[in-house]
Design a protein around this motif. Structure first.
Motif, short mmCIF file in Angstrom:
data_model
loop_
_atom_site.label_atom_id
_atom_site.label_comp_id
_atom_site.label_asym_id
_atom_site.label_seq_id
_atom_site.Cartn_x
_atom_site.Cartn_y
_atom_site.Cartn_z
N GLU A 144 18.60 48.78 -44.91
CA GLU A 144 18.94 47.35 -44.93
C GLU A 144 20.06 47.05 -43.95
OE1 GLU A 144 19.70 46.61 -49.17
OE2 GLU A 144 18.10 45.10 -49.03
N ALA A 145 21.09 47.88 -43.93
CA ALA A 145 22.21 47.66 -43.01
C ALA A 145 21.76 47.78 -41.55
CB ALA A 145 23.34 48.66 -43.30
N ALA A 146 20.88 48.73 -41.26
CA ALA A 146 20.41 48.93 -39.89
C ALA A 146 19.55 47.76 -39.42
CB ALA A 146 19.61 50.22 -39.79
N SER A 147 18.95 47.02 -40.33
CA SER A 147 18.07 45.91 -39.96
C SER A 147 18.84 44.65 -39.59
CB SER A 147 17.09 45.60 -41.09
OG SER A 147 17.75 44.94 -42.17
N VAL A 148 20.12 44.61 -39.87
CA VAL A 148 20.92 43.40 -39.64
C VAL A 148 21.45 43.38 -38.21
CG1 VAL A 148 22.97 42.12 -40.36
CG2 VAL A 148 21.56 43.28 -42.07
N MET A 149 21.22 42.27 -37.51
CA MET A 149 21.81 42.11 -36.18
C MET A 149 23.28 41.74 -36.34
SD MET A 149 19.03 40.01 -33.91
CE MET A 149 19.00 38.61 -35.01
N GLN A 150 24.10 42.30 -35.50
CA GLN A 150 25.54 42.01 -35.52
C GLN A 150 25.89 41.12 -34.34
OE1 GLN A 150 27.45 43.16 -38.09
NE2 GLN A 150 25.57 44.04 -38.89
N GLU A 151 26.65 40.08 -34.61
CA GLU A 151 27.15 39.23 -33.52
C GLU A 151 28.31 39.96 -32.85
OE1 GLU A 151 29.92 35.43 -33.53
OE2 GLU A 151 27.88 34.90 -34.14
N GLU A 152 28.25 40.05 -31.54
CA GLU A 152 29.29 40.71 -30.76
C GLU A 152 29.89 39.71 -29.78
OE1 GLU A 152 27.28 45.06 -30.16
OE2 GLU A 152 26.39 43.38 -29.08
N THR A 153 31.13 39.92 -29.43
CA THR A 153 31.74 39.12 -28.37
C THR A 153 31.66 39.91 -27.09
OG1 THR A 153 33.23 38.05 -29.95
CG2 THR A 153 33.87 37.99 -27.62
N LEU A 154 31.17 39.27 -26.04
CA LEU A 154 31.00 39.93 -24.75
C LEU A 154 31.86 39.21 -23.73
CD1 LEU A 154 29.35 42.12 -23.21
CD2 LEU A 154 27.70 40.32 -22.72
N ALA A 155 32.80 39.92 -23.15
CA ALA A 155 33.69 39.32 -22.16
C ALA A 155 32.97 39.20 -20.82
CB ALA A 155 34.94 40.18 -21.99
N ALA A 156 33.25 38.13 -20.13
CA ALA A 156 32.72 37.96 -18.78
C ALA A 156 33.31 39.03 -17.88
CB ALA A 156 33.04 36.57 -18.25
#
Length: 183
Positions: A144-156
């Motif tokens: 279940e945990a592996a199926s969840v997409m995580q929002e990440e911050t990506l720096a320019a």
């Protein structure tokens, strides 16, 4: 829209045309979730490594990987760019280093979501477990945990005339979505 099903009490990862398996979301469902984060207005996006559609229809994606982009904008100016790295042969291949220049992007970071062998993918987690026929409670929680997409911050990684640049490592058979503020 998808022609897909959910089958209860079936073997794990046993079928096609399904969005979940035994209550655990499959990677394809996460790809649909990425589409849902995109805006209604399609905007121009080009990729120097995208295989033309007529060649895909004629020959498939065999000689080189298809690394492409699709971009949209929301009415409030948010820009969304979906990237993919696809090959018909579902075997390991090199990671694509994608340099993404987004015109009209405000200064700052982007939000990123990924679906690949390491992100938002319960199937590869299940394979790493040894493909158990009946995952125990702990394994189920891990799936279940592996199926969840995580929002990440990506720096320019830089700026372009009137926009921002990002460099993204995109694994083969991977999909990513970046969202950021436009002008």
């Amino acid at each position: 829209m998808s022609w897909a099903f959910e089958f209860e009490n079936q073997p794990w990862f046993a079928g096609y045309r399904q969005l979940s398996t035994n209550g655990v979301d499959l990677p394809v469902l996460n790809v649909f979730r990425l589409f849902a984060k995109m805006g209604p207005e399609r905007i121009a996006a080009t990729s120097s490594a995208q295989v033309p559609l007529d060649l895909i229809v004629k020959d498939g994606v065999r000689d080189q990987a298809d690394i492409g982009a699709l971009a949209t904008r929301t009415p409030d100016g948010r820009i969304a760019v979906r990237l993919w790295h696809y090959h018909d042969d579902d075997v390991a291949g090199p990671v694509a280093q994608v340099k993404l220049d987004i015109a009209g992007a405000k200064a700052g970071s982007a939000k990123r979501w990924r679906v690949d062998g390491e992100h938002g993918n319960a199937f590869t987690a299940w394979q790493r477990m040894g493909s158990p026929a009946s995952p125990n409670e702990k394994q189920y929680g891990q799936l279940e945990a592996a199926s969840v997409m995580q929002e990440e911050t990506l720096a320019a990684t830089g700026s372009t005339r009137g926009g921002r640049s990002f460099t993204i490592a995109l694994p083969r058979q991977g999909v990513a979505l970046l969202t950021l503020d436009g002008r």
